[in-house]
Design a protein around this motif. Structure first.
Motif, PDB file in Angstrom:
ATOM      1  N   PRO A 156       0.916  -1.173   0.004  1.00  0.00           N
ATOM      2  CA  PRO A 156      -0.060  -0.070   0.076  1.00  0.00           C
ATOM      3  C   PRO A 156       0.855   1.268  -0.067  1.00  0.00           C
ATOM      4  O   PRO A 156       1.905   1.495   0.539  1.00  0.00           O
ATOM      5  CB  PRO A 156      -0.873  -0.075   1.418  1.00  0.00           C
ATOM      6  CG  PRO A 156      -0.957  -1.646   1.543  1.00  0.00           C
ATOM      7  CD  PRO A 156       0.499  -2.227   1.079  1.00  0.00           C
ATOM      8  N   ILE A 157       0.224   2.260  -0.861  1.00  0.00           N
ATOM      9  CA  ILE A 157       1.110   3.464  -0.867  1.00  0.00           C
ATOM     10  C   ILE A 157       0.161   4.509  -0.866  1.00  0.00           C
ATOM     11  O   ILE A 157      -0.979   4.474  -1.057  1.00  0.00           O
ATOM     12  CB  ILE A 157       1.952   3.458  -2.314  1.00  0.00           C
ATOM     13  CG1 ILE A 157       2.892   4.584  -2.407  1.00  0.00           C
ATOM     14  CG2 ILE A 157       0.938   3.610  -3.370  1.00  0.00           C
ATOM     15  CD1 ILE A 157       3.828   4.720  -3.419  1.00  0.00           C
ATOM     16  N   GLY A 158       0.723   5.776  -0.273  1.00  0.00           N
ATOM     17  CA  GLY A 158       0.195   7.013  -0.242  1.00  0.00           C
ATOM     18  C   GLY A 158      -0.263   7.841  -1.380  1.00  0.00           C
ATOM     19  O   GLY A 158       0.315   7.588  -2.522  1.00  0.00           O
ATOM     20  N   ALA A 159      -0.947   8.781  -1.519  1.00  0.00           N
ATOM     21  CA  ALA A 159      -1.585   9.526  -2.794  1.00  0.00           C
ATOM     22  C   ALA A 159      -0.108   9.989  -3.343  1.00  0.00           C
ATOM     23  O   ALA A 159       0.201  10.032  -4.532  1.00  0.00           O
ATOM     24  CB  ALA A 159      -2.320  10.513  -2.552  1.00  0.00           C
ATOM     25  N   ASN A 194     -11.987  -2.579   0.069  1.00  0.00           N
ATOM     26  CA  ASN A 194     -10.936  -3.605   0.390  1.00  0.00           C
ATOM     27  C   ASN A 194      -9.760  -3.577  -0.623  1.00  0.00           C
ATOM     28  O   ASN A 194      -9.017  -4.605  -0.500  1.00  0.00           O
ATOM     29  CB  ASN A 194     -11.437  -4.955   0.590  1.00  0.00           C
ATOM     30  CG  ASN A 194     -12.467  -5.152   1.658  1.00  0.00           C
ATOM     31  OD1 ASN A 194     -12.272  -4.696   2.929  1.00  0.00           O
ATOM     32  ND2 ASN A 194     -13.741  -5.630   1.244  1.00  0.00           N
ATOM     33  N   GLY A 195      -9.461  -2.277  -1.109  1.00  0.00           N
ATOM     34  CA  GLY A 195      -8.154  -2.209  -1.994  1.00  0.00           C
ATOM     35  C   GLY A 195      -7.474  -1.021  -1.491  1.00  0.00           C
ATOM     36  O   GLY A 195      -7.454  -0.711  -0.181  1.00  0.00           O
ATOM     37  N   GLY A 196      -7.059  -0.276  -2.515  1.00  0.00           N
ATOM     38  CA  GLY A 196      -6.189   1.034  -2.255  1.00  0.00           C
ATOM     39  C   GLY A 196      -5.294   1.441  -3.288  1.00  0.00           C
ATOM     40  O   GLY A 196      -5.607   0.835  -4.724  1.00  0.00           O
ATOM     41  N   LEU A 197      -4.272   2.064  -3.050  1.00  0.00           N
ATOM     42  CA  LEU A 197      -3.369   2.280  -3.892  1.00  0.00           C
ATOM     43  C   LEU A 197      -1.796   1.524  -3.501  1.00  0.00           C
ATOM     44  O   LEU A 197      -1.706   1.363  -2.678  1.00  0.00           O
ATOM     45  CB  LEU A 197      -2.773   3.930  -4.201  1.00  0.00           C
ATOM     46  CG  LEU A 197      -4.069   4.785  -4.510  1.00  0.00           C
ATOM     47  CD1 LEU A 197      -3.319   6.216  -4.309  1.00  0.00           C
ATOM     48  CD2 LEU A 197      -4.480   4.574  -5.784  1.00  0.00           C
TER      49      LEU A 197
END
Length: 285
Positions: A156-159, A194-197
């Motif tokens: 996972p990574i931030g914007a 339940n996801g993200g970047l």
């Protein structure tokens, strides 16, 4: 039309807009709160009223269109165009779109993009906005068993980190660059499902936005990076998120996962050179 009037939204007016949004789109309270914090900006939200009743709204998401020639164009993408059912057919949506066109004429913007929800809406936007199809994707469907054993794992990574990877992956292409709060908007939308970047430490030039749909499939909203790494990144994502099937959106020039090139969005204000492929990326849905 005589009973319709329009204005920009005002600071603190978000709670007044929520009932219209939820009646038109059926989104959850959680989604609305994400929209409020990441996408709502009074100067970018146009409202329509029938007499004193709020009946329609439209959000303009700001971005920068980068061209192959190295130019940067001021852009927005129309988002959340909605009219309450009782007031549909009275010209409110068309009038809101015309207000976006006025921003082009006034020199505030160089182009306006829009993502039609259905094929039937392409002629509508062509007429209302003077828009033409410009942005494409490559759409692929994959089963986990068809991919190799995963040697690449997602993280996972931030914007802000995602923006850096995305710009690097798309450098030299025609693409829409999104500002930080809108990439955060997509991150939080995907996180709710339940996801993200994601970044990929074993493939440091790659990045992805992904989530799990109601049927348990992996919905990859964007997958970018060198062609030779994309299959491994997808396999790693599917394993990490526990999905056996995936639907993947890639830039139109990508051939790594097969699939078909499809129209994705339209643009008004800039001519589309013959043969060029533009890439929008997120649709924030």
């Amino acid at each position: 039309m005589a009973d319709l009037r329009f204005r920009l939204a005002r600071v603190g007016e978000e709670p007044c807009l929520r009932p219209l949004w939820q009646e038109c789109f059926g989104d959850t309270q959680e989604f609305w709160e994400i929209y409020e914090s990441c996408a709502f900006s009074p100067k970018q939200v146009e409202l329509g009223f029938w007499e004193e009743t709020l009946c329609a709204m439209m959000t303009l998401l700001p971005g920068t269109l980068h061209t192959q020639a190295g130019m940067k164009k001021r852009a927005v993408c129309i988002y959340g165009l909605a009219t309450l059912p009782h007031y549909q057919g009275r010209g409110a949506a068309t009038a809101l779109l015309k207000r976006a066109v006025e921003r082009l004429k006034d020199g505030e913007l160089d182009c306006v993009a829009v993502v039609p929800d259905t094929p039937e809406l392409y002629p509508f936007y062509a007429k209302a906005l003077g828009a033409e199809t410009a942005f494409y994707i490559r759409f692929a469907e994959k089963e986990r068993q068809s991919l190799p054993k995963a040697h690449i794992s997602p993280r996972p990574i931030g914007a802000e980190g995602y923006i850096s990877l995305r710009r690097r992956a798309l450098e030299g292409r025609n693409f829409m660059d999104w500002e930080g709060r809108l990439v955060e908007f997509q991150r939080r939308i995907s996180q709710e499902e339940n996801g993200g970047l994601f970044a990929f430490p074993q493939a440091p030039q790659c990045c992805a936005a992904a989530e799990i749909d109601a049927e348990g499939r992996l919905q990859v909203r964007e997958l970018l990076g060198p062609e030779e790494a994309l299959e491994g990144c997808l396999a790693g994502l599917m394993d990490a998120l526990g999905c056996q099937k995936a639907q993947v959106r890639l830039p139109p020039w990508s051939q790594a996962l097969g699939g078909e090139k499809e129209p994705f969005a339209m643009v008004s204000g800039l001519p589309v050179p013959t043969g060029e492929e533009w890439y929008l990326g997120f649709d924030f849905a």
